[in-house]
Design a protein around this motif. Structure first.
Motif, PDB file in Angstrom:
ATOM      1  N   VAL A  19       0.834  -1.204   0.000  1.00 50.09           N
ATOM      2  CA  VAL A  19       0.000   0.000   0.000  1.00 50.09           C
ATOM      3  C   VAL A  19       0.867   1.252   0.000  1.00 50.09           C
ATOM      4  CG1 VAL A  19      -1.703   1.314   1.314  1.00 50.09           C
ATOM      5  CG2 VAL A  19      -1.924  -1.171   1.131  1.00 50.09           C
ATOM      6  N   GLY A  20       1.906   1.241   0.830  1.00 51.97           N
ATOM      7  CA  GLY A  20       2.798   2.386   0.897  1.00 51.97           C
ATOM      8  C   GLY A  20       3.476   2.671  -0.428  1.00 51.97           C
ATOM      9  N   ASN A  21       3.830   1.627  -1.160  1.00 55.95           N
ATOM     10  CA  ASN A  21       4.552   1.826  -2.415  1.00 55.95           C
ATOM     11  C   ASN A  21       3.700   2.462  -3.504  1.00 55.95           C
ATOM     12  OD1 ASN A  21       7.447   0.903  -2.494  1.00 55.95           O
ATOM     13  ND2 ASN A  21       6.510  -0.827  -1.437  1.00 55.95           N
ATOM     14  N   ILE A  22       2.396   2.389  -3.370  1.00 49.33           N
ATOM     15  CA  ILE A  22       1.531   3.136  -4.311  1.00 49.33           C
ATOM     16  C   ILE A  22       1.781   4.630  -4.144  1.00 49.33           C
ATOM     17  CG2 ILE A  22      -0.855   3.659  -4.928  1.00 49.33           C
ATOM     18  CD1 ILE A  22      -1.594   0.837  -3.950  1.00 49.33           C
ATOM     19  N   GLN A  52      10.569  13.876   0.863  1.00 48.12           N
ATOM     20  CA  GLN A  52       9.233  13.735   1.424  1.00 48.12           C
ATOM     21  C   GLN A  52       8.940  12.280   1.798  1.00 48.12           C
ATOM     22  OE1 GLN A  52      10.127  15.585  -1.065  1.00 48.12           O
ATOM     23  NE2 GLN A  52       9.067  17.563  -1.054  1.00 48.12           N
ATOM     24  N   ILE A  53       9.446  11.331   0.996  1.00 49.48           N
ATOM     25  CA  ILE A  53       9.266   9.915   1.304  1.00 49.48           C
ATOM     26  C   ILE A  53       9.943   9.571   2.630  1.00 49.48           C
ATOM     27  CG2 ILE A  53       9.795   7.553   0.573  1.00 49.48           C
ATOM     28  CD1 ILE A  53       9.572   8.505  -2.323  1.00 49.48           C
ATOM     29  N   VAL A  54      11.154  10.094   2.833  1.00 56.19           N
ATOM     30  CA  VAL A  54      11.884   9.844   4.077  1.00 56.19           C
ATOM     31  C   VAL A  54      11.110  10.393   5.276  1.00 56.19           C
ATOM     32  CG1 VAL A  54      13.968  10.440   5.377  1.00 56.19           C
ATOM     33  CG2 VAL A  54      14.150   9.727   2.986  1.00 56.19           C
ATOM     34  N   THR A  55      10.612  11.621   5.161  1.00 52.77           N
ATOM     35  CA  THR A  55       9.887  12.263   6.262  1.00 52.77           C
ATOM     36  C   THR A  55       8.648  11.463   6.650  1.00 52.77           C
ATOM     37  OG1 THR A  55      10.669  14.462   5.608  1.00 52.77           O
ATOM     38  CG2 THR A  55       8.704  14.361   6.998  1.00 52.77           C
ATOM     39  N   ILE A  56       7.849  11.094   5.662  1.00 48.93           N
ATOM     40  CA  ILE A  56       6.620  10.337   5.933  1.00 48.93           C
ATOM     41  C   ILE A  56       6.947   8.981   6.546  1.00 48.93           C
ATOM     42  CG2 ILE A  56       4.579   9.281   4.890  1.00 48.93           C
ATOM     43  CD1 ILE A  56       4.735  11.494   2.722  1.00 48.93           C
ATOM     44  N   SER A  57       8.018   8.345   6.067  1.00 49.49           N
ATOM     45  CA  SER A  57       8.398   7.024   6.568  1.00 49.49           C
ATOM     46  C   SER A  57       8.811   7.079   8.034  1.00 49.49           C
ATOM     47  CB  SER A  57       9.539   6.446   5.716  1.00 49.49           C
ATOM     48  OG  SER A  57       9.112   6.240   4.382  1.00 49.49           O
ATOM     49  N   PHE A  58       9.551   8.112   8.419  1.00 57.98           N
ATOM     50  CA  PHE A  58       9.910   8.265   9.835  1.00 57.98           C
ATOM     51  C   PHE A  58       8.651   8.403  10.701  1.00 57.98           C
ATOM     52  CE2 PHE A  58      14.433   9.460   8.898  1.00 57.98           C
ATOM     53  CZ  PHE A  58      15.024   8.633   9.842  1.00 57.98           C
ATOM     54  N   ILE A  59       7.708   9.196  10.245  1.00 54.06           N
ATOM     55  CA  ILE A  59       6.478   9.412  11.013  1.00 54.06           C
ATOM     56  C   ILE A  59       5.699   8.107  11.163  1.00 54.06           C
ATOM     57  CG2 ILE A  59       4.227  10.569  11.002  1.00 54.06           C
ATOM     58  CD1 ILE A  59       5.645  12.951   9.612  1.00 54.06           C
ATOM     59  N   LEU A  60       5.584   7.341  10.077  1.00 55.96           N
ATOM     60  CA  LEU A  60       4.857   6.063  10.134  1.00 55.96           C
ATOM     61  C   LEU A  60       5.529   5.066  11.079  1.00 55.96           C
ATOM     62  CD1 LEU A  60       3.896   5.497   6.378  1.00 55.96           C
ATOM     63  CD2 LEU A  60       2.419   6.280   8.240  1.00 55.96           C
ATOM     64  N   MET A  61       6.873   5.017  11.054  1.00 56.62           N
ATOM     65  CA  MET A  61       7.581   4.074  11.918  1.00 56.62           C
ATOM     66  C   MET A  61       7.450   4.469  13.384  1.00 56.62           C
ATOM     67  SD  MET A  61       9.160   1.184  11.683  1.00 56.62           S
ATOM     68  CE  MET A  61       9.924   1.004  10.071  1.00 56.62           C
ATOM     69  N   ILE A  62       7.475   5.766  13.673  1.00 55.72           N
ATOM     70  CA  ILE A  62       7.288   6.236  15.049  1.00 55.72           C
ATOM     71  C   ILE A  62       5.903   5.842  15.566  1.00 55.72           C
ATOM     72  CG2 ILE A  62       7.016   8.317  16.463  1.00 55.72           C
ATOM     73  CD1 ILE A  62       9.215   9.584  14.649  1.00 55.72           C
ATOM     74  N   SER A  82       5.214  -0.362   5.468  1.00 59.02           N
ATOM     75  CA  SER A  82       5.155   0.794   4.583  1.00 59.02           C
ATOM     76  C   SER A  82       6.360   1.698   4.787  1.00 59.02           C
ATOM     77  CB  SER A  82       3.858   1.574   4.834  1.00 59.02           C
ATOM     78  OG  SER A  82       3.782   2.701   3.997  1.00 59.02           O
ATOM     79  N   ALA A  83       6.707   1.945   6.047  1.00 58.37           N
ATOM     80  CA  ALA A  83       7.818   2.843   6.362  1.00 58.37           C
ATOM     81  C   ALA A  83       9.157   2.274   5.910  1.00 58.37           C
ATOM     82  CB  ALA A  83       7.846   3.123   7.863  1.00 58.37           C
ATOM     83  N   SER A  84       9.394   1.002   6.188  1.00 56.72           N
ATOM     84  CA  SER A  84      10.690   0.413   5.834  1.00 56.72           C
ATOM     85  C   SER A  84      10.917   0.420   4.329  1.00 56.72           C
ATOM     86  CB  SER A  84      10.801  -1.010   6.392  1.00 56.72           C
ATOM     87  OG  SER A  84       9.792  -1.849   5.863  1.00 56.72           O
ATOM     88  N   ASP A  85       9.878   0.180   3.546  1.00 52.36           N
ATOM     89  CA  ASP A  85      10.019   0.249   2.090  1.00 52.36           C
ATOM     90  C   ASP A  85      10.230   1.679   1.612  1.00 52.36           C
ATOM     91  OD1 ASP A  85       9.950  -2.416   1.569  1.00 52.36           O
ATOM     92  OD2 ASP A  85       8.266  -2.338   0.181  1.00 52.36           O
ATOM     93  N   GLY A  86       9.618   2.639   2.299  1.00 51.73           N
ATOM     94  CA  GLY A  86       9.850   4.043   1.958  1.00 51.73           C
ATOM     95  C   GLY A  86      11.294   4.432   2.174  1.00 51.73           C
ATOM     96  N   PHE A  87      11.858   4.034   3.297  1.00 52.11           N
ATOM     97  CA  PHE A  87      13.276   4.296   3.563  1.00 52.11           C
ATOM     98  C   PHE A  87      14.147   3.684   2.470  1.00 52.11           C
ATOM     99  CE2 PHE A  87      12.166   4.311   8.332  1.00 52.11           C
ATOM    100  CZ  PHE A  87      12.148   5.697   8.387  1.00 52.11           C
ATOM    101  N   ARG A  88      13.874   2.432   2.153  1.00 50.50           N
ATOM    102  CA  ARG A  88      14.702   1.703   1.194  1.00 50.50           C
ATOM    103  C   ARG A  88      14.695   2.390  -0.168  1.00 50.50           C
ATOM    104  NH1 ARG A  88      12.130  -2.760   1.456  1.00 50.50           N
ATOM    105  NH2 ARG A  88      13.232  -3.471   3.315  1.00 50.50           N
ATOM    106  N   LEU A  89      13.511   2.726  -0.643  1.00 48.63           N
ATOM    107  CA  LEU A  89      13.394   3.354  -1.961  1.00 48.63           C
ATOM    108  C   LEU A  89      14.085   4.709  -2.001  1.00 48.63           C
ATOM    109  CD1 LEU A  89      10.217   3.579  -4.174  1.00 48.63           C
ATOM    110  CD2 LEU A  89      11.600   5.594  -3.788  1.00 48.63           C
TER     111      LEU A  89
END
Length: 405
Positions: A279-282, A295-305, A329-336
């Protein structure tokens, strides 16, 4: 060369490889299923953290050495195929170790199991430099980002399939044979994925770096490069802090008490983790097409927190699922985002060096579950969660200094 960039056939092969590789790999997902396997042979939190780190972190050891050589390569597919072969052998060997020694000699089985996973990860350390050099060579930045998001969606689908297969195997067969069958059956998917990616169309690189006279000179030059490139330093700091969730996440399965059997725990953790990734990768694909990696990094940190914050609440199946949904979702955001940032930042001739330098330093974060296992014995599960969330908040603050390169 422009007409060879962004071939649809190459995109499809990367995506299909992601599906089959993920189906195999998530039979031993380090944050969900793997702790259940290790817990059968050892109740030690430190051992669980160590084995979890081996499958993630063995890859870092040879990355700089491979980059030293790879910067002078015009083609990378031939050595990649050789590494694929050795990875398949180590994966199958891991399953055979449990099959033959799981009952007769559990301690030997555990050590052979860990050794097989380390070799699987170790060869990935060589291959990841070549794999991402190939990725950087055949796609432009925006096309690459979207391709990686699509690949991660397919990996999520493969991982979900894997979760159901693993859940069925873990419940249908007795322990420890069920663990052995998980690895042996998943090797079929692993081989299929490697055959597909081996057919990617590659061409010679135009700008090839002149390899230094020795590895020590290469390391000195790399450190000087890091000293001079502020953007690379900022990315590395934010990236290593993004791995801090690994202090706590591998222990959520063990410490959130739910009335589920072994297969239920496997499905209840792995499937939400991978569904969240899909879902996150969409969203990540949409942002990547605009080169909005910051922006992907910022959102991913918020989701993981938020994900680890939910682990403080008394356990329920809904919260258990939501924790892994957000974490996936967050871990894939970080990776990408971090992969795309460093490939965009690097020049063509130094692309393997930039990627290896960032990946080598930040991959130390892959071992965070080892001190996590020690800390949980000292400060308890809730104390570990507080420590981990504090690190993630620090990472969110450092993310402010990133740039969309």
């Amino acid at each position: 060369m422009k007409e060879k960039l962004n071939l649809t056939s190459n995109r499809v092969k990367f995506i299909l490889h992601g599906f089959f590789f993920s189906t195999a790999y998530h039979m031993a997902e380090p944050s969900t299923i793997l702790p259940l396997v290790v817990n059968h042979f050892s109740k030690s939190n430190i051992i669980i953290g160590l084995i979890s780190s081996l499958v993630r972190g063995g890859a870092i050891i040879m990355q700089m050495f491979m980059a030293f050589h790879a910067q002078a390569y015009k083609h990378v597919m031939r050595p990649l195929r050789l590494l694929f072969f050795f990875r398949v052998l180590s994966w199958i060997g891991t399953g055979l170790a449990i099959f033959f020694f799981g009952k007769a000699n559990p301690l030997l089985a555990l050590w052979l199991f860990g050794t097989g996973l380390f070799l699987f990860s170790f060869t990935a350390g060589l291959g990841t430099i070549l794999f991402h050099e190939l990725l950087g060579k055949i796609f432009t930045g925006e096309y690459r980002g979207v391709t990686w998001a699509y690949r991660q969606i397919s990996m999520g689908a493969g991982g979900i399939l894997s979760g159901f297969i693993a859940g069925w195997i873990l419940n249908y067969f007795p322990k420890p044979l069920n663990f052995a069958y998980s690895f042996l059956i998943s090797s079929i998917f692993l081989i299929t994925g490697y055959v597909i990616i081996s057919t990617v169309k590659e061409w010679g690189k135009r700008n090839v770096a002149v390899k230094e006279k020795s590895f020590s000179v290469f390391i000195r030059n790399s450190m000087q490069m890091l000293k001079e490139d502020r953007q690379l330093r900022n990315q590395i700091i934010a990236c290593i802090l993004s791995y801090s969730y690994l202090f706590a996440l591998p222990f959520v399965v063990k410490y959130i008490k739910l009335d589920l059997n072994l297969g239920g725990l496997a499905i209840g953790s792995a499937v939400p983790l991978l569904t969240g990734a899909m879902v996150g990768n969409i969203v990540w694909a949409k942002l990547a097409s605009k080169n909005a990696n910051k922006q992907i990094v910022t959102i991913s940190f918020i989701l993981m927190i938020i994900s680890l914050g939910l682990a403080f609440i008394p356990s329920s199946l809904f919260l258990f699922v939501l924790i892994f949904l957000l974490a996936g979702s967050a871990s894939d955001g970080f990776r990408l985002a971090f992969k795309n940032m460093v490939l965009n930042l690097a020049t063509e001739e130094k692309r393997p060096v930039y990627f290896a330098l960032q990946n080598f330093i930040t991959s130390l974060g892959l071992f965070f579950s080892i001190p996590g296992g020690a800390l949980i014995n000292l400060i308890g599960f809730n104390g570990l969660l507080i420590f981990t969330v504090a690190l993630l908040i620090t990472g969110l603050w450092f993310g402010r200094f990133l740039k969309n390169v």
